[in-house]
Design a protein around this motif. Structure first.
Motif, PDB file in Angstrom:
ATOM      1  N   ALA A  11       0.832  -1.207   0.000  1.00 38.31           N
ATOM      2  CA  ALA A  11       0.000   0.000   0.000  1.00 38.31           C
ATOM      3  C   ALA A  11       0.864   1.254   0.000  1.00 38.31           C
ATOM      4  O   ALA A  11       0.571   2.230  -0.691  1.00 38.31           O
ATOM      5  CB  ALA A  11      -0.923  -0.008   1.218  1.00 38.31           C
ATOM      6  N   ILE A  12       1.952   1.230   0.787  1.00 39.56           N
ATOM      7  CA  ILE A  12       2.863   2.379   0.834  1.00 39.56           C
ATOM      8  C   ILE A  12       3.510   2.594  -0.529  1.00 39.56           C
ATOM      9  O   ILE A  12       3.626   3.718  -1.012  1.00 39.56           O
ATOM     10  CB  ILE A  12       3.935   2.174   1.919  1.00 39.56           C
ATOM     11  CG1 ILE A  12       3.288   2.201   3.310  1.00 39.56           C
ATOM     12  CG2 ILE A  12       5.019   3.237   1.821  1.00 39.56           C
ATOM     13  CD1 ILE A  12       4.248   1.923   4.441  1.00 39.56           C
ATOM     14  N   GLU A  13       3.911   1.493  -1.147  1.00 33.15           N
ATOM     15  CA  GLU A  13       4.582   1.585  -2.446  1.00 33.15           C
ATOM     16  C   GLU A  13       3.637   2.118  -3.522  1.00 33.15           C
ATOM     17  O   GLU A  13       4.003   2.975  -4.331  1.00 33.15           O
ATOM     18  CB  GLU A  13       5.126   0.214  -2.846  1.00 33.15           C
ATOM     19  CG  GLU A  13       5.846   0.210  -4.176  1.00 33.15           C
ATOM     20  CD  GLU A  13       6.359  -1.173  -4.549  1.00 33.15           C
ATOM     21  OE1 GLU A  13       6.807  -1.342  -5.693  1.00 33.15           O
ATOM     22  OE2 GLU A  13       6.296  -2.081  -3.702  1.00 33.15           O
ATOM     23  N   LYS A  14       2.392   1.623  -3.518  1.00 32.17           N
ATOM     24  CA  LYS A  14       1.432   2.037  -4.542  1.00 32.17           C
ATOM     25  C   LYS A  14       0.658   3.294  -4.152  1.00 32.17           C
ATOM     26  O   LYS A  14      -0.077   3.841  -4.971  1.00 32.17           O
ATOM     27  CB  LYS A  14       0.448   0.896  -4.812  1.00 32.17           C
ATOM     28  CG  LYS A  14       1.097  -0.319  -5.456  1.00 32.17           C
ATOM     29  CD  LYS A  14       0.048  -1.368  -5.798  1.00 32.17           C
ATOM     30  CE  LYS A  14       0.669  -2.552  -6.522  1.00 32.17           C
ATOM     31  NZ  LYS A  14      -0.344  -3.579  -6.869  1.00 32.17           N
ATOM     32  N   ARG A  15       0.828   3.714  -2.885  1.00 36.66           N
ATOM     33  CA  ARG A  15       0.175   4.921  -2.388  1.00 36.66           C
ATOM     34  C   ARG A  15      -1.346   4.849  -2.543  1.00 36.66           C
ATOM     35  O   ARG A  15      -2.002   5.787  -3.006  1.00 36.66           O
ATOM     36  CB  ARG A  15       0.733   6.171  -3.076  1.00 36.66           C
ATOM     37  CG  ARG A  15       2.213   6.363  -2.866  1.00 36.66           C
ATOM     38  CD  ARG A  15       2.729   7.652  -3.469  1.00 36.66           C
ATOM     39  NE  ARG A  15       2.066   8.824  -2.932  1.00 36.66           N
ATOM     40  CZ  ARG A  15       2.249   9.322  -1.698  1.00 36.66           C
ATOM     41  NH1 ARG A  15       3.091   8.706  -0.872  1.00 36.66           N
ATOM     42  NH2 ARG A  15       1.610  10.404  -1.292  1.00 36.66           N
ATOM     43  N   THR A  16      -1.883   3.719  -2.155  1.00 39.41           N
ATOM     44  CA  THR A  16      -3.331   3.528  -2.212  1.00 39.41           C
ATOM     45  C   THR A  16      -3.891   3.510  -0.791  1.00 39.41           C
ATOM     46  O   THR A  16      -3.442   2.723   0.045  1.00 39.41           O
ATOM     47  CB  THR A  16      -3.686   2.201  -2.904  1.00 39.41           C
ATOM     48  OG1 THR A  16      -2.988   1.130  -2.264  1.00 39.41           O
ATOM     49  CG2 THR A  16      -3.292   2.244  -4.362  1.00 39.41           C
ATOM     50  N   PRO A  17      -4.845   4.398  -0.476  1.00 41.09           N
ATOM     51  CA  PRO A  17      -5.443   4.400   0.873  1.00 41.09           C
ATOM     52  C   PRO A  17      -6.232   3.125   1.115  1.00 41.09           C
ATOM     53  O   PRO A  17      -6.698   2.469   0.174  1.00 41.09           O
ATOM     54  CB  PRO A  17      -6.350   5.632   0.850  1.00 41.09           C
ATOM     55  CG  PRO A  17      -6.671   5.844  -0.592  1.00 41.09           C
ATOM     56  CD  PRO A  17      -5.449   5.406  -1.358  1.00 41.09           C
ATOM     57  N   ALA A  45       1.493  13.955   1.211  1.00 38.85           N
ATOM     58  CA  ALA A  45       2.011  14.671   0.038  1.00 38.85           C
ATOM     59  C   ALA A  45       3.499  14.442  -0.169  1.00 38.85           C
ATOM     60  O   ALA A  45       3.986  14.446  -1.289  1.00 38.85           O
ATOM     61  CB  ALA A  45       1.721  16.165   0.184  1.00 38.85           C
ATOM     62  N   GLY A  46       4.238  14.243   0.913  1.00 34.41           N
ATOM     63  CA  GLY A  46       5.686  14.096   0.774  1.00 34.41           C
ATOM     64  C   GLY A  46       6.148  12.689   0.469  1.00 34.41           C
ATOM     65  O   GLY A  46       7.350  12.397   0.555  1.00 34.41           O
ATOM     66  N   GLY A  47       5.226  11.811   0.139  1.00 34.12           N
ATOM     67  CA  GLY A  47       5.609  10.433  -0.166  1.00 34.12           C
ATOM     68  C   GLY A  47       5.529   9.509   1.026  1.00 34.12           C
ATOM     69  O   GLY A  47       5.830   8.326   0.925  1.00 34.12           O
ATOM     70  N   GLY A  48       5.122  10.069   2.176  1.00 35.59           N
ATOM     71  CA  GLY A  48       5.021   9.251   3.375  1.00 35.59           C
ATOM     72  C   GLY A  48       3.674   8.583   3.529  1.00 35.59           C
ATOM     73  O   GLY A  48       2.892   8.491   2.575  1.00 35.59           O
TER      74      GLY A  48
END
Length: 371
Positions: A160-166, A187-190
């Motif tokens: 999820a962190i890698e794909k940035r999917t909530p 927003a900062g990639g975190g």
């Protein structure tokens, strides 16, 4: 001017309100330190609110260098930053949810006390740079991890962190607690993850559902006809099994409809008048036993009670009608009375009927003055 002494300079500053100490004492203290080869640093706040960073450094030839830097803006910025950090800490630590934040590399950068207490973690263990796997291993060791495969959980979070999917998941702990986990990219990639313990809420919901199921079972199985209308629209919202039998119609044909859509115009008008009176007075209505026509159940002998159902604010929300169908009872009583006065085989009036007829005739004649 060149050649002015330190004491004279300090006295001049004192006269202008930019030096608050005794010039002679300060000059003596400064000279002793510089003679010993020691530097001196001061950050006095002037009367006008400015903060000056002052450094005095001795030189090898016996002279010294003094620097004066106005750091007012920097100090104000530092104070504002400290205040914001304090406010952030207060906000984080008064949250009902546990929270942790990861950077773009999946390493812990921020957390709150609620998260630490929720899973019984050691404050000494919680350090910036910890990974999701570190947190999971620590929770496994103290028995506060979810009833789930740890490797799968780590893989899901990392993916999820890698794909940035909530995402949002409801997990159960080994001690029976239930936690909702919501994760959101920043927003900062975190990544920000909140943990909310909904155990009490879930138990309340389960108890509510159980109570509702019991109520529904009772409503469906009582022999009394129960129908409920919405007080605002006067449309039927509840029609129990006894109501289906009494009115001779399926609930699907009644729910969502008004009385005028179900009953003949004459009956619908009467029921509408009763509704209006009930809404106006808010008092329970009781109607004694009487014949009543139904859409598909024929004419029934019934006693009716109607009452308002109020919400938490005391406003009428529903209109409840309870109908006691006495048709079968009255038919049974009439049949018993008939059997008492008629022969079972021939169906003709028996001696009891003959005697009752004679007694009635004699009583009538006596009243009329005949013998």
């Amino acid at each position: 001017k060149p050649g002015i002494t330190l004491q004279e300079l300090l006295a001049l500053r004192r006269a202008h309100g930019t030096f608050g100490r005794d010039p002679e004492d300060f000059a003596k203290l400064m000279m002793e330190a510089l003679s010993a080869g020691k530097s001196m640093t001061f950050m006095p706040e002037l009367a006008d609110g400015r903060t000056i960073h002052i450094e005095h450094h001795p030189m090898r030839d016996g002279r010294w260098v003094s620097t004066h830097e106005d750091i007012t803006e920097r100090r104000n910025a530092e104070k504002q930053l400290a205040e914001r950090k304090l406010h952030l800490d207060m906000a984080l630590n008064t949250m009902s949810q546990g929270l942790n934040m990861f950077d773009a590399d999946g390493r812990l950068v921020l957390w709150n006390e609620r998260y630490v207490k929720m899973y019984g973690l050691s404050p000494a263990f919680m350090k910036p740079g910890r990974t999701v796997e570190d947190l999971v291993r620590a929770r496994i060791s103290n028995g506060s991890f979810f009833v789930s495969d740890p490797e799968r959980y780590i893989a899901q979070i990392s993916n999820a962190i890698e794909k940035r999917t909530p995402g949002s998941n409801t997990m159960e702990l080994s001690d029976g607690r239930i936690v909702v986990i919501d994760s959101q990219p920043t927003a900062g990639g975190g990544w920000v993850v909140t943990h909310e313990d909904i155990t009490a809420r879930r138990r309340t919901e389960l108890e509510r559902d159980r109570s509702q199921a019991i109520a529904n079972t009772v409503i469906e199985n009582v022999p009394t006809t129960l129908v409920v209308k919405d007080a605002r629209t006067l449309r039927y919202v509840l029609f129990n099994r006894a109501a289906e039998e009494y009115y001779g119609m399926a609930r699907e044909d009644a729910i969502g409809k008004t009385g005028s859509e179900i009953f003949p115009e004459k009956d619908a008008k009467i029921y509408a008048e009763h509704d209006a009176e009930l809404l106006r007075t808010g008092e329970t209505q009781v109607y004694d036993e009487r014949p009543m026509a139904t859409p598909g159940g024929g004419t029934r002998i019934s006693a009716v009670t109607r009452m308002p159902i109020r919400d938490a604010n005391g406003q009428t929300q529903y209109l409840l009608t309870m109908v006691e169908d006495r048709t079968h009872r009255r038919r049974a009583e009439a049949e018993i009375a008939r059997l008492v006065h008629h022969d079972l085989l021939t169906g003709l009036p028996n001696r009891a009927a003959f005697s009752a007829c004679i007694d009635a005739t004699i009583e009538s004649a006596a009243k009329d003055g005949h013998s």
